[in-house]
Design a protein around this motif. Structure first.
Motif, PDB file in Angstrom:
ATOM      1  N   VAL A 104     -57.804 -32.643 -47.986  1.00 45.80           N
ATOM      2  CA  VAL A 104     -56.927 -33.245 -48.998  1.00 45.80           C
ATOM      3  C   VAL A 104     -55.565 -32.542 -49.003  1.00 45.80           C
ATOM      4  O   VAL A 104     -54.518 -33.184 -49.050  1.00 45.80           O
ATOM      5  N   CYS A 105     -55.561 -31.204 -48.903  1.00 42.98           N
ATOM      6  CA  CYS A 105     -54.297 -30.445 -48.929  1.00 42.98           C
ATOM      7  C   CYS A 105     -53.404 -30.866 -47.761  1.00 42.98           C
ATOM      8  O   CYS A 105     -52.203 -31.077 -47.922  1.00 42.98           O
ATOM      9  N   PHE A 106     -54.021 -31.067 -46.612  1.00 43.08           N
ATOM     10  CA  PHE A 106     -53.279 -31.480 -45.421  1.00 43.08           C
ATOM     11  C   PHE A 106     -52.637 -32.846 -45.646  1.00 43.08           C
ATOM     12  O   PHE A 106     -51.492 -33.089 -45.288  1.00 43.08           O
ATOM     13  N   ASP A 107     -53.395 -33.731 -46.275  1.00 40.11           N
ATOM     14  CA  ASP A 107     -52.883 -35.087 -46.516  1.00 40.11           C
ATOM     15  C   ASP A 107     -51.769 -35.106 -47.557  1.00 40.11           C
ATOM     16  O   ASP A 107     -50.811 -35.860 -47.429  1.00 40.11           O
ATOM     17  N   VAL A 108     -51.937 -34.314 -48.620  1.00 37.36           N
ATOM     18  CA  VAL A 108     -50.982 -34.460 -49.728  1.00 37.36           C
ATOM     19  C   VAL A 108     -49.685 -33.678 -49.525  1.00 37.36           C
ATOM     20  O   VAL A 108     -48.674 -34.001 -50.140  1.00 37.36           O
ATOM     21  N   CYS A 109     -49.689 -32.650 -48.674  1.00 37.33           N
ATOM     22  CA  CYS A 109     -48.498 -31.800 -48.544  1.00 37.33           C
ATOM     23  C   CYS A 109     -47.314 -32.598 -48.002  1.00 37.33           C
ATOM     24  O   CYS A 109     -47.397 -33.206 -46.943  1.00 37.33           O
ATOM     25  N   LYS A 110     -46.223 -32.572 -48.773  1.00 37.93           N
ATOM     26  CA  LYS A 110     -45.039 -33.344 -48.364  1.00 37.93           C
ATOM     27  C   LYS A 110     -44.172 -32.545 -47.397  1.00 37.93           C
ATOM     28  O   LYS A 110     -43.197 -33.060 -46.862  1.00 37.93           O
ATOM     29  N   PHE A 111     -44.456 -31.273 -47.243  1.00 41.29           N
ATOM     30  CA  PHE A 111     -43.578 -30.416 -46.416  1.00 41.29           C
ATOM     31  C   PHE A 111     -44.243 -30.012 -45.114  1.00 41.29           C
ATOM     32  O   PHE A 111     -43.755 -29.132 -44.408  1.00 41.29           O
ATOM     33  N   LYS A 112     -45.376 -30.643 -44.793  1.00 32.75           N
ATOM     34  CA  LYS A 112     -46.133 -30.329 -43.576  1.00 32.75           C
ATOM     35  C   LYS A 112     -46.417 -28.826 -43.457  1.00 32.75           C
ATOM     36  O   LYS A 112     -46.375 -28.242 -42.376  1.00 32.75           O
ATOM     37  N   ALA A 113     -46.667 -28.197 -44.593  1.00 30.53           N
ATOM     38  CA  ALA A 113     -46.905 -26.753 -44.583  1.00 30.53           C
ATOM     39  C   ALA A 113     -48.372 -26.416 -44.327  1.00 30.53           C
ATOM     40  O   ALA A 113     -48.697 -25.286 -43.990  1.00 30.53           O
ATOM     41  N   VAL A 114     -49.268 -27.418 -44.509  1.00 34.37           N
ATOM     42  CA  VAL A 114     -50.687 -27.141 -44.258  1.00 34.37           C
ATOM     43  C   VAL A 114     -50.966 -27.407 -42.780  1.00 34.37           C
ATOM     44  O   VAL A 114     -50.620 -28.458 -42.248  1.00 34.37           O
ATOM     45  N   MET A 115     -51.551 -26.422 -42.118  1.00 34.40           N
ATOM     46  CA  MET A 115     -51.792 -26.541 -40.676  1.00 34.40           C
ATOM     47  C   MET A 115     -53.288 -26.493 -40.380  1.00 34.40           C
ATOM     48  O   MET A 115     -54.041 -25.817 -41.080  1.00 34.40           O
ATOM     49  N   ILE A 116     -53.667 -27.214 -39.317  1.00 36.66           N
ATOM     50  CA  ILE A 116     -55.047 -27.107 -38.837  1.00 36.66           C
ATOM     51  C   ILE A 116     -55.039 -26.027 -37.753  1.00 36.66           C
ATOM     52  O   ILE A 116     -54.274 -26.128 -36.797  1.00 36.66           O
ATOM     53  N   VAL A 117     -55.846 -24.996 -37.916  1.00 36.24           N
ATOM     54  CA  VAL A 117     -55.885 -23.956 -36.872  1.00 36.24           C
ATOM     55  C   VAL A 117     -57.300 -23.796 -36.332  1.00 36.24           C
ATOM     56  O   VAL A 117     -58.259 -24.203 -36.963  1.00 36.24           O
TER      57      VAL A 117
END
Lengths: 625, 167
Positions: free
Chosen positions: A612-625
């Motif tokens: 959900v965090c990845f989807d909602v972040c408007k600044f593309k700050a959540v990364m999949i690592v």
């Protein structure tokens, strides 16, 4: 009753109307009458094309220009991606993603004054400041429409329009001028092979049934299109139902059957409704019934709804389902052509196969056999889907290359991503790679590469697709759809799925790959029906062509595409995070903490990786690592 | 709830039972003489009641002269038939390949999180049933889902809360 002469009269009467529905190259000023075709297939209906038909009719009535334009709700144009689609003849102007609010302007500007409405014109039809007709676009120019003929040019709910488009001429020709043997021979010589997946010669199948000396025989149309991602059968039933009815009657004449059944998915309400309507109309004209066209030939068709079992696409399972039982296959032989529905000789043909028949009868076996390759004649309809620019339905000659279909007709991969694989044949097929793009599409080439033609689903995958996950997806499907009758399929698919689950969770070993390969071969060799015999194909082909990805999951516990949940984690990039707190507020497991205006942090132990965090972040700050 | 409605008391409910039962009886009458009548009749029951209530299946069993065991065998074989009642709105998230590749799993997960029910579960207030369904054939709109008759297409998980608010 409609005799052949009556049909000719209808043809003469309605011919003018159909003549207007083609591209003529007239100058806009000289056009007196326009045909506005609105796609009424499932895709476009889902995006509200019915409201567009109503709005067009209303606006045309408002301006009192009924003498200048007609509105027709047709079958599928194929380019579902751009729906709802509206095509205006005779210019061939293609409007995409039309909205109800555009209609007043389209009607006034285009239908009244002859100037196309700029805003909704399909971008691909613009060239050097001019607007091309849609047939010149990459999506359409390489297509050859035989099975999809009439889809997009006639109103499928009006039998006269089908008749005007040479409909029921083939049936008339067959009954009046040909012997059953000649019909079988024509179909045989055309080289037509079953389009539902088996690829068996249709004429041969008919011949087996024709040879049986029995009073009662049956013709079944298999419209139980269960392959996920394939929707050509539905589109044909929605756009040209009479072609299927006509073909079934021809088949009935050829093998000596007087009763047909269409076994169609209950999940296809529009197709079922149009088919029922078409059957009523055909009966009213006595093109079906006890005395077809006054010739004494007897043939009628009943509809049976499927109930959501993939295995019912298999001939013998389908037969048992019509008989009212659990849809479980039985061993062949006896083949249905000898002993089928209620133990009588039965032929089962797929919708697309049947849709070719009237054209073969009218134009001759040689004409059909001249299209395609040596062993795969004619055309094939593909449902392009997944990560491709132009998702939709295309009909191409056999022998075209995968590259032409995916990159020229399909427009390639969207968002600048890289092509990774193409999956053909659905859960029974396999995944092919970049090195296969120049291979030709025909039954034998695809099978030799470890995939298959199947019913014509073609799913394109890009770099963000995990091939292990795709194999797992298909196995999950076949495991769920296995009817449970034979052990290799019932237990084998489950064990195979468990091994795949283990690998996607990062717990696999390299020996598991060998186990999967040997288990796959056993399932293939010992299952009762095609469902089990082909179920391991997605696994075998991905291990063969994407072994690296399996190995990465196993030895490095990494999912290179970032899909497998157990192998990925989410992190917040402190540089990009603006501290808006949206992710923390949306997180269902309270795993994100921080102070507003400062970078937030994900607590890995409590993160459930829901994304959900990845989807909602408007600044593309959540990364999949 | 459906069960209560069908067999509870009160005039409206009774009128409704009768109307529903009449439809089933008409269907039985229509199909009784054809071979393989069971599946068309079950379709009608599912259509009228939203699922296959046991009491109605007993009526079908007597009328078609088929043992309950055989009816259960058929009903449980096909995905389309359900033996348990469903919520007022059935959310069917398409899990066909085209939709899966375009993120249907994330969509389904998000519904599950928002509604606090597992897949195939019904919310406590009986408002929604969440289902993963076979290919809907609207691959051009992928990922796609239906709620009742309405189709929602080209979705991302962030659309979920807004969609749910419509109901």
């Amino acid at each position: 009753m409609k005799l052949l002469t009556d049909l000719d009269a209808i043809r003469t009467l309605s011919k003018g109307l159909l003549d207007n529905r083609r591209i003529t190259g007239q100058t806009p000023e000289s056009i007196q009458f326009r045909s506005v075709m609105v796609c009424g297939g499932t895709g476009c209906t889902s995006s509200d094309s019915n409201a567009i038909v109503d709005a067009l009719n209303k606006e045309i009535a408002n301006l009192s220009i009924q003498n200048k334009a007609e509105v027709v709700r047709t079958g599928c144009f194929g380019l579902c991606e751009l729906g709802p689609v509206v095509i205006v003849y005779p210019e061939g102007i293609f409007y995409s993603r039309v909205e109800v609010k555009d209609i007043p302007e389209i009607v006034e500007q285009h239908l009244l004054y002859g100037t196309p409405f700029e805003k909704r014109i399909y971008e691909q039809t613009r060239k050097d400041g001019e607007i091309l007709n849609f047939e010149e676009t990459d999506f359409y120019k390489k297509q050859v429409r035989i099975a999809l003929r009439n889809c997009g040019t006639i109103d499928p709910e009006v039998i006269d329009e089908y008749i005007a488009s040479d409909g029921y001429t083939a049936l008339g020709k067959v009954i009046m001028t040909m012997t059953p043997e000649q019909v079988v021979d024509t179909v045989k010589r055309s080289g037509l092979r079953g389009r539902g997946g088996g690829g068996f010669n249709t004429g041969l199948k008919w011949e087996f049934a024709a040879r049986q000396e029995k009073q009662q025989k049956y013709v079944i149309c298999n419209a139980d299109e269960g392959d996920p991602g394939a929707f050509m059968d539905r589109s044909i039933l929605e756009g040209n139902p009479h072609a299927v009815i006509e073909a079934m009657a021809i088949a009935g004449y050829a093998i000596g059957a007087n009763q047909g059944f269409v076994y169609v998915r209950a999940e296809y309400p529009i197709a079922v409704q149009r088919l029922m309507k078409a059957l009523d109309q055909a009966r009213k004209y006595e093109l079906l019934g006890d005395n077809v066209m006054g010739t004494g030939f007897k043939f009628d068709i009943d509809v049976r709804l499927g109930a959501g079992a993939f295995v019912c696409g298999e001939e013998t399972a389908l037969i048992h389902s019509i008989e009212g039982f659990r849809g479980m296959p039985t061993p062949k032989p006896p083949f249905p052509a000898v002993q089928g529905l209620w133990n009588e000789p039965t032929i089962i043909n797929n919708v697309e196969t049947l849709a070719n028949i009237p054209q073969i009868v009218l134009n001759g076996a040689e004409w059909y056999a001249s299209i395609g390759t040596e062993k795969s004649k004619g055309t094939k309809v593909f449902a392009l889907g997944g990560k491709v620019v132009n998702t939709g339905l295309v009909e191409v000659p056999m022998g075209i290359t995968l590259r032409e279909v995916i990159f020229e007709i399909g427009g390639g991969i969207p968002n600048g991503k890289k092509f990774k694989a193409v999956q053909t044949g659905g859960p029974s097929g396999g995944c092919l790679t970049e090195e296969h793009l120049d291979c030709t599409i025909d039954f034998d080439t695809l099978t030799s590469l470890g995939s298959m033609m199947g019913s014509g689903g073609m799913i394109i995958m890009d770099e963000d697709t995990c091939m292990v996950d795709v194999a797992r997806f298909y196995l999950d499907f076949t495991r769920d759809e296995s009817c449970g009758k034979c052990t290799p399929c019932r237990i084998g698919t489950k064990r195979l799925l468990e091994l795949l689950d283990k690998i996607t969770e990062g717990k696999g070993t390299l020996e598991d790959l060998d186990k999967m390969e040997s288990l796959s071969l056993q399932i293939k060799n010992s299952s009762l029906c095609a469902l089990g015999q082909t179920a391991p194909n997605p696994v075998l082909s991905t291990i063969k062509y994407f072994r690296d990805e399996y190995v990465a999951h196993i030895t490095e516990q990494q999912c290179p595409a970032g899909v497998c949940k157990s192998l990925i984690s989410y992190e917040i990039d402190a540089q990009l995070c603006k501290g808006c707190s949206l992710c923390a507020r949306k997180c269902p497991s309270d795993a994100i903490s921080g102070k507003p205006k400062e970078p937030y942090v994900i607590e890995k132990a409590s993160c459930i990786k829901c994304g959900v965090c990845f989807d909602v972040c408007k600044f593309k700050a959540v990364m999949i690592v | 709830m459906e069960e209560q409605l069908a067999f509870g008391c009160g005039h409206t409910a009774e009128a409704e039972i009768d109307e529903k039962l009449e439809k089933i009886e008409a269907a039985i009458e229509q199909f009784r003489t054809i071979k393989g009548a069971l599946i068309p009749v079950l379709h009608e029951v599912q259509d009228v009641y939203g699922y296959l209530p046991e009491k109605i299946l007993q009526i079908v069993s007597r009328a078609l002269n088929l043992p309950m065991s055989e009816i259960y065998g058929v009903a449980s074989f096909y995905h389309f038939f359900s033996l348990t009642p469903k919520g007022d709105n059935i959310i069917r998230v398409c899990m066909g390949t085209a939709c899966y590749i375009k993120g249907a799993q994330a969509l389904l997960d998000r519904f599950s999180t928002e509604l606090k029910v597992p897949v195939q579960g019904t919310t406590e207030d009986n408002k929604f049933t969440l289902e993963a369904t076979r290919c809907l054939g609207a691959c051009g709109l992928a990922p796609v889902l239906t709620i009742g008759e309405k189709v929602h297409g080209r979705l991302v998980p962030n659309n979920v809360p807004k969609i749910l608010k419509e109901y």
